[in-house]
Design a protein around this motif. Structure first.
Motif, PDB file in Angstrom:
ATOM      1  N   ASN A  37       0.860  -1.172   0.000  1.00  0.00           N
ATOM      2  CA  ASN A  37       0.000   0.000   0.000  1.00  0.00           C
ATOM      3  C   ASN A  37       0.907   1.236   0.000  1.00  0.00           C
ATOM      4  OD1 ASN A  37       0.896   0.279   2.678  1.00  0.00           O
ATOM      5  ND2 ASN A  37      -1.006  -0.502   3.547  1.00  0.00           N
ATOM      6  N   ARG A  39       1.471   3.425   2.309  1.00  0.00           N
ATOM      7  CA  ARG A  39       2.251   3.504   3.557  1.00  0.00           C
ATOM      8  C   ARG A  39       3.545   2.693   3.422  1.00  0.00           C
ATOM      9  NH1 ARG A  39      -1.490   2.214   6.563  1.00  0.00           N
ATOM     10  NH2 ARG A  39      -1.923   4.191   7.575  1.00  0.00           N
ATOM     11  N   THR A  62       3.889   9.603   6.733  1.00  0.00           N
ATOM     12  CA  THR A  62       3.270  10.092   5.507  1.00  0.00           C
ATOM     13  C   THR A  62       4.154  11.153   4.860  1.00  0.00           C
ATOM     14  OG1 THR A  62       1.187  10.861   4.551  1.00  0.00           O
ATOM     15  CG2 THR A  62       1.881  11.894   6.628  1.00  0.00           C
ATOM     16  N   TRP A  76      -4.674  11.052  -4.339  1.00  0.00           N
ATOM     17  CA  TRP A  76      -4.651   9.907  -3.426  1.00  0.00           C
ATOM     18  C   TRP A  76      -5.640  10.041  -2.288  1.00  0.00           C
ATOM     19  CZ3 TRP A  76      -0.889   9.177   1.085  1.00  0.00           C
ATOM     20  CH2 TRP A  76      -0.632  10.388   1.718  1.00  0.00           C
ATOM     21  N   GLU A  77      -6.049  11.265  -1.958  1.00  0.00           N
ATOM     22  CA  GLU A  77      -7.033  11.475  -0.894  1.00  0.00           C
ATOM     23  C   GLU A  77      -8.380  10.835  -1.248  1.00  0.00           C
ATOM     24  OE1 GLU A  77      -7.146  15.673  -0.134  1.00  0.00           O
ATOM     25  OE2 GLU A  77      -5.220  15.650   0.904  1.00  0.00           O
ATOM     26  N   LEU A  78      -8.662  10.719  -2.535  1.00  0.00           N
ATOM     27  CA  LEU A  78      -9.915  10.103  -2.978  1.00  0.00           C
ATOM     28  C   LEU A  78      -9.830   8.582  -3.001  1.00  0.00           C
ATOM     29  CD1 LEU A  78     -10.712  12.506  -5.950  1.00  0.00           C
ATOM     30  CD2 LEU A  78     -11.664  12.562  -3.632  1.00  0.00           C
ATOM     31  N   LEU A  79      -8.611   8.055  -2.864  1.00  0.00           N
ATOM     32  CA  LEU A  79      -8.399   6.609  -2.989  1.00  0.00           C
ATOM     33  C   LEU A  79      -8.056   5.917  -1.671  1.00  0.00           C
ATOM     34  CD1 LEU A  79      -6.310   6.705  -6.283  1.00  0.00           C
ATOM     35  CD2 LEU A  79      -8.724   6.120  -6.042  1.00  0.00           C
ATOM     36  N   GLY A  80      -8.027   6.660  -0.588  1.00  0.00           N
ATOM     37  CA  GLY A  80      -7.744   6.056   0.705  1.00  0.00           C
ATOM     38  C   GLY A  80      -6.374   6.396   1.265  1.00  0.00           C
ATOM     39  N   GLU A  81      -5.663   7.325   0.622  1.00  0.00           N
ATOM     40  CA  GLU A  81      -4.358   7.798   1.085  1.00  0.00           C
ATOM     41  C   GLU A  81      -3.413   6.647   1.403  1.00  0.00           C
ATOM     42  OE1 GLU A  81      -4.995  10.680   4.164  1.00  0.00           O
ATOM     43  OE2 GLU A  81      -5.883  12.111   2.786  1.00  0.00           O
ATOM     44  N   ASP A  83      -3.634   3.904   2.900  1.00  0.00           N
ATOM     45  CA  ASP A  83      -4.156   2.544   2.836  1.00  0.00           C
ATOM     46  C   ASP A  83      -4.454   2.061   1.417  1.00  0.00           C
ATOM     47  OD1 ASP A  83      -4.054   2.167   5.624  1.00  0.00           O
ATOM     48  OD2 ASP A  83      -5.934   3.269   5.861  1.00  0.00           O
ATOM     49  N   TYR A  84      -4.282   2.924   0.419  1.00  0.00           N
ATOM     50  CA  TYR A  84      -4.540   2.495  -0.961  1.00  0.00           C
ATOM     51  C   TYR A  84      -3.637   1.312  -1.305  1.00  0.00           C
ATOM     52  CZ  TYR A  84      -4.507   2.232  -6.010  1.00  0.00           C
ATOM     53  OH  TYR A  84      -4.574   1.763  -7.297  1.00  0.00           O
ATOM     54  N   GLU A  85      -4.234   0.213  -1.758  1.00  0.00           N
ATOM     55  CA  GLU A  85      -3.476  -0.971  -2.137  1.00  0.00           C
ATOM     56  C   GLU A  85      -3.019  -0.842  -3.590  1.00  0.00           C
ATOM     57  OE1 GLU A  85      -4.353  -5.641  -2.796  1.00  0.00           O
ATOM     58  OE2 GLU A  85      -5.180  -4.763  -0.964  1.00  0.00           O
TER      59      GLU A  85
END
Length: 101
Positions: A37, A39, A62, A76-81, A83-85
């Motif tokens: 992800n 992170r 971050t 990326w804020e729209l995709l889960g920041e 945690d986006y896989e």
């Protein structure tokens, strides 16, 4: 198991990564490791390809404020920041919005 993605750096962000604007990377996974992800990618980047000051790129786990991340041209804020896989062939673009005066 591996994951191929594209990293791009613009507007000064490339200066933190050896002045390379675009690179294809192959992220490897062992059978028991967690999925990739954002992170985990940021940590990998700071340990493997960051060539300048970490404090100009990251704050805690971050990116610092002033760095915009787009994944496949989507904020990326729209995709889960964090945690986006990540998916195969994702394009992750880092844009610095900080400018000297």
């Amino acid at each position: 198991m591996s994951l191929n993605i594209i990293l791009e750096f613009n507007s000064g962000a490339e200066l933190l990564f050896g002045n390379i604007k675009k690179r294809e990377v192959c992220l490897t996974n062992s059978a028991n490791s967690e999925k990739w992800n954002i992170r985990r990618l940021l940590k990998w980047m700071s340990e493997n390809i960051l060539t300048q000051r970490l404090d100009l790129f990251m704050r805690d786990e971050t990116v610092r404020s002033g760095i915009l991340i787009l994944i496949n041209d989507v904020d990326w804020e729209l995709l889960g920041e964090l945690d986006y896989e990540l998916q195969p062939q994702d394009n992750v673009l880092f844009i610095s919005t900080l400018h000297g005066g």
